[in-house]
Design a protein around this motif. Structure first.
Motif: not given
Ligand code: PLP
Length: 402
Positions: A105-122
């Motif tokens: 939830t935190l990284v999704a928020h950062l992505e949305k509000t700050r444009g932080t690039r988040v790599h989600l590894i499967g």
């Protein structure tokens, strides 16, 4: 009949010895740990002793590497947000699709509000991380890689020491959400490249509302909560002294009992799991075989709704879960099982049985006594099961070690 509690990955009962250790810190020893008078001095010493107890459980080199927090969620947020502030020229996060909502939830928020690039590894069908994709996602832009030590839904263990080395090679910080691992598997942080680690009291027979963030000596840290000088200025606010004392006592007990528990709890879990897989057809064991926490069994019953199974278990006095407490009550399948690409027939039918040192052989017998009947009864009413049966696909199924 004594209720059977098999939801220890959601929370554990506070050990009576932990409660006993905490009680004086509500009354006689009510002082503020930061006060210099006699009331505070004793409390300050007790907090220091608790920090040492936690240091011992984690194999940390220094007690001041431990910062007390309000729990696992706060520790996770503090770690990620600190890294984004301290890592000059680095602004990306590498994490996984199967993390706890405290991270996702935190990284999704950062992505949305700050444009932080988040790599989600499967992960693969057994919940194992795609190491190749992880390695490729690490770059000179990575501020932090965060991978959980053990998954809360399946118990699958991740090779965090190796992942931390890879992050270090790339110049990135490495954090692990070890909330489910601490107290269940041996940890020796001083011999790893792990920079930060989160833990929570209530998952290891300690109290709720207390946890800790380990920050390796030398790693730059910016506080999440600013205020007074508590925790060497890294976490403002008067210490939750009873909680800290309770967490220390829980850490001490966990360390003392770890070896015995690992054998005892694992033996119970294995008997429970094997009993179910032998008696129930079309039941899939989810997770990474033996590379799992000793206490967790995640089993999917094909063509059924896990919620219905839990409801019936609950009526029989047995408490379990579908997995994440945060998604229970909704009919959405678990993000973890989805990431593992479970067959559609099994996606909704999973339940998690998570044991602790307080469980007994009788508890296992009780479940083995009632669960197969529940499954048979529910399947007789399940349109999906009847359609499957009607299609003549009956047989031994894919039960067992998948
Ligand atoms: C329970 C849990 C958390 C949250 O910890 P709290 O102390 O309840 O905030 C975080 N991560 C994992 C893996 C958990 O199981």
């Amino acid at each position: 009949m004594r209720p059977v509690y098999l939801d220890n990955n959601a929370t554990t009962r506070t050990d009576p010895l932990v409660v006993e250790a905490m009680l004086p810190f509500f009354s006689e020893h009510f002082g503020n740990a930061s006060s210099t008078h006699a009331f505070g001095a004793h409390v300050g010493e007790a907090v220091k002793a608790a920090r040492k107890q936690l240091q011992a459980l984690l194999g940390a080199a220094f007690d001041h590497e431990i910062i007390f927090t309000s729990g696992g969620t706060e520790a996770d947020s503090a770690a990620i947000l600190s890294a984004l502030e301290t890592q000059e020229g680095r602004d990306e996060i590498v994490t996984t699709t199967v993390e706890h909502p405290a991270i996702l939830t935190l990284v999704a928020h950062l992505e949305k509000t700050r444009g932080t690039r988040v790599h989600l590894i499967g992960v693969d069908r057994h919940g194992r991380l795609d190491l190749d994709a992880y390695g490729k996602a690490l770059s000179p832009r990575t501020a932090i890689a965060s991978v959980m030590w053990a998954n809360n839904e399946t118990g699958t263990l991740f090779p965090v020491a190796e992942l931390a080395e890879m992050a270090r090679q790339a110049g990135a910080l490495f954090h692990t959400d070890a909330v489910q691992a601490v107290g269940k598997v041996p940890i020796d942080l001083k011999s790893t490249a792990i920079d930060m680690l989160s833990l929570s009291g209530h998952k290891l027979h300690g109290p709720k509302g207390i946890g800790a963030l380990y920050v390796k000596k030398g790693v730059k840290f910016r506080p999440l909560i600013r205020g007074g000088h508590q925790e060497r200025g890294r976490r403002g606010g008067t210490e939750n002294v009873p909680g800290v004392i309770g967490l220390g006592a829980a850490a001490d007990l966990a360390l003392k009992h770890m070896e015995a528990e690992r054998t005892h709890v694992k033996a119970l879990r294995d008997r429970l799991e094997q009993g179910i897989l032998q008696q129930v057809s079309h039941a899939l064991l989810n997770g990474d075989g033996d590379n799992r926490l000793p206490n967790t069994a995640n089993i999917a019953f094909e063509y059924l709704d896990g919620e219905a199974v839990l409801h019936n278990l609950n009526k029989a006095g047995i408490a379990a879960s579908t997995g994440s407490a945060c998604t229970s009550g909704s009919t959405e399948p678990s993000h973890v099982l989805r990431a593992m690409n479970l067959p559609a027939s099994a996606l909704h039918g999973a339940i998690r049985l998570s044991l602790s040192r307080e469980n007994t052989g009788e508890d296992v017998d009780r479940v083995l006594d009632v669960l197969p009947e529940i499954i048979t009864r529910l399947r007789a009413m399940s349109p999906a099961w009847l359609a499957h049966e009607g299609a003549g696909q009956q047989g031994e199924g894919v039960a067992g070690h998948v």
